[in-house]
Design an enzyme around this catalytic site. Structure first.
Site, PDB file in Angstrom:
ATOM      1  N   PHE A   1      22.033-125.598  66.658  1.00  0.00           N
ATOM      2  CA  PHE A   1      23.183-126.496  66.833  1.00  0.00           C
ATOM      3  C   PHE A   1      24.332-125.683  67.381  1.00  0.00           C
ATOM      4  O   PHE A   1      24.443-124.482  67.091  1.00  0.00           O
ATOM      5  CB  PHE A   1      23.606-127.097  65.481  1.00  0.00           C
TER       6      PHE A   1
ATOM      7  N   LYS B   1      19.707-116.562  72.599  1.00  0.00           N
ATOM      8  CA  LYS B   1      18.926-116.535  71.354  1.00  0.00           C
ATOM      9  C   LYS B   1      17.502-117.035  71.576  1.00  0.00           C
ATOM     10  O   LYS B   1      16.751-117.188  70.628  1.00  0.00           O
ATOM     11  CB  LYS B   1      19.635-117.360  70.273  1.00  0.00           C
TER      12      LYS B   1
ATOM     13  N   ASN C   1      34.204-123.068  55.973  1.00  0.00           N
ATOM     14  CA  ASN C   1      34.572-123.888  57.128  1.00  0.00           C
ATOM     15  C   ASN C   1      34.493-125.367  56.747  1.00  0.00           C
ATOM     16  O   ASN C   1      34.199-125.701  55.601  1.00  0.00           O
ATOM     17  CB  ASN C   1      33.679-123.557  58.321  1.00  0.00           C
TER      18      ASN C   1
ATOM     19  N   ASP D   1      30.826-116.519  60.718  1.00  0.00           N
ATOM     20  CA  ASP D   1      30.541-115.368  61.585  1.00  0.00           C
ATOM     21  C   ASP D   1      31.021-114.064  60.962  1.00  0.00           C
ATOM     22  O   ASP D   1      30.544-112.995  61.322  1.00  0.00           O
ATOM     23  CB  ASP D   1      31.232-115.558  62.948  1.00  0.00           C
TER      24      ASP D   1
ATOM     25  N   LYS E   1      24.069-119.980  74.535  1.00  0.00           N
ATOM     26  CA  LYS E   1      23.445-119.781  73.215  1.00  0.00           C
ATOM     27  C   LYS E   1      21.926-119.947  73.315  1.00  0.00           C
ATOM     28  O   LYS E   1      21.158-119.157  72.758  1.00  0.00           O
ATOM     29  CB  LYS E   1      24.034-120.802  72.232  1.00  0.00           C
TER      30      LYS E   1
ATOM     31  N   ILE F   1      21.678-115.526  61.824  1.00  0.00           N
ATOM     32  CA  ILE F   1      20.427-116.058  61.252  1.00  0.00           C
ATOM     33  C   ILE F   1      19.521-116.615  62.347  1.00  0.00           C
ATOM     34  O   ILE F   1      18.328-116.304  62.417  1.00  0.00           O
ATOM     35  CB  ILE F   1      20.755-117.173  60.225  1.00  0.00           C
TER      36      ILE F   1
END
Ligand SMILES: Cc1cc2nc3c(=O)[nH]c(=O)nc-3n(C[C@H](O)[C@H](O)[C@H](O)COP(=O)(O)O)c2cc1C
Length: 400
Positions: free
Chosen positions: A322, A340, A209, A277, A336, A305
């Site tokens: 992030f 998570k 990326n 991903d 998110k 991760i």
């Protein structure tokens, strides 16, 4: 900062001119103090020209002294936020370790209450001598920082340790030494992931990326500067910063393994890496030739991760993620954070190529309380320091 640059009598004294120029360009005020031997290797004129500040000699009849030479050592000792001795001879190290004050530099080193940093340079035999090592240990015990020399071919023709550390590393060490430490992070172990991951299709092609790793590297420098012990898990090709233990990885799986191996021993995680991903299900051992098989790729998910480390954390560990979003940033980042179980998410708006590789950036922190005022736009080094200060403040308030 106001920096005294002490320059002593070694061949590497010419490199101090480069350091004086670099520090001046970085916005510091730099005043050079030459020892008598140092003045045989480099002239005050060079140093005053580069710094725009007076240069001082070993004794009142040398260099460019100001009105009252009899108390110059005290004035300079008070003026300095930091004293850096570059290059530092075995002689000045021995004098300072034992409290001797026989010229301007050694006297102001004794008088100052500023931070002191040493960058030794000498012949390998001198460097390895127990007397020099004992003197340096004594200086470290006073709270002084030492930028160890590297290895290479020395001016004396020998090959070994004793070569002055490179000027950029010394400037980094000065930055780290001169930054006030933050009590909530000082001495704490922090993992920072940074950069892109690369998922190989075959020996020549890879899925990756547009992240460079610049923001994560600036965060690593900022955490280092406020006193954290940083372990940087780094993808991509950017050089690792001075004073940061760096582990280079390529794929998402390698990044996960590197983090997992260190997680139990750490206090916190900042996940700034742009992790792929997906990866090709079966990377080919040989280069895939044109026309072989279909023109489509079969991809499978890489490990998450951030989610895995967050799920396995102890209650005393914190996790900051992030999010790089091109639309509905705040909603995606909030999801998110919740999914998570993160303590904070820093949101990047990547619309129109912002953030990746850019010099300046803005980050919006999100916590369980919702969005906080955006930090920036700022150059990435200043942005990183602002983020670290924001986070340290929250840690001090115990994440409330
Ligand atoms: C050509 C030359 C190169 C030298 N290079 C070094 C050196 O790299 N490191 C060192 O510790 N001493 C070196 N010395 C010895 C120092 O100059 C000597 O110990 C001197 O007294 C140091 O004084 P100062 O610490 O006040 O600058 C060198 C001497 C000469 C003549």
């Amino acid at each position: 900062m106001q920096i005294i640059l002490g320059i002593t009598g070694g061949i590497a004294a010419y490199k101090a001119a480069d350091l004086a120029r670099l520090l001046t360009h970085q916005g510091h005020r730099v005043r050079c103090v030459l020892t008598e031997a140092g003045a045989r290797f480099i002239t005050p004129l060079t140093l005053t020209s580069l710094t725009g500040e007076p240069c001082y000699g070993a004794n009142p009849d040398q260099g460019e002294w100001r009105a009252n030479p009899s108390v110059e050592h005290i004035e300079l000792a008070r003026w300095a936020d930091l004293v850096a001795v570059v290059p530092a001879t075995a002689n000045i190290i021995g004098k300072a370790a034992n409290g001797l004050a026989s010229d301007l530099l050694s006297t102001l080193l004794l008088a100052t209450r500023a931070q002191v940093l040493w960058a030794p340079a000498m012949n390998t035999g001198m460097w390895e001598h127990p007397a020099v090592q004992a003197n340096l240990a004594r200086l470290r015990s006073f709270g002084h920082a030492v930028v160890d020399p590297g290895e290479g071919v020395l001016a004396c023709g020998e090959e070994g340790s004793g070569k002055l550390a490179d000027v950029l590393s010394i400037a980094e060490a000065i930055r780290a030494q001169g930054t006030p430490k933050l009590s909530s992070l000082s001495g704490r172990r922090v993992i920072i992931t940074a950069g892109p991951t690369r998922e190989d299709l075959d020996p020549v092609r890879t899925l990756t990326n547009r992240s460079t790793g610049a923001m994560g590297i600036e965060l690593a420098r900022a955490f280092r500067d406020v006193g954290a012990r940083v372990q940087l898990v780094l993808g991509g090709d950017l050089p690792s910063p001075w004073g940061v233990e760096t582990l280079r990885v390529r794929s998402a799986q390698q990044m996960l393994e590197a983090c997992e191996a260190r997680w139990a021993g750490c206090d916190g995680l900042v996940a700034a890496a742009a992790v792929a991903d997906q990866r090709p299900e079966v990377p080919s051992a040989q280069k895939i030739k044109k026309g072989e098989g279909t023109e489509s790729l079969h991809l499978v998910r890489t490990p998450d991760i951030l989610a895995q480390l967050s799920a396995s954390r102890r209650t005393d560990q914190w996790v900051v993620g992030f999010a790089a979003e091109s639309e509905n940033h705040l909603d995606h980042a909030m999801a998110k954070l919740r999914n998570k179980r993160l303590d904070a998410v820093l949101v990047n708006d990547v619309q129109g190529g912002q953030a990746f590789g850019a010099q300046a950036n803005t980050l919006t922190p999100i916590t369980a309380q919702g969005p906080h005022p955006p930090i920036g736009p700022l150059p990435k080094d200043q942005l990183a320091l602002a983020v670290v200060r924001w986070w340290s403040q929250r840690l001090e308030n115990r994440l409330t």
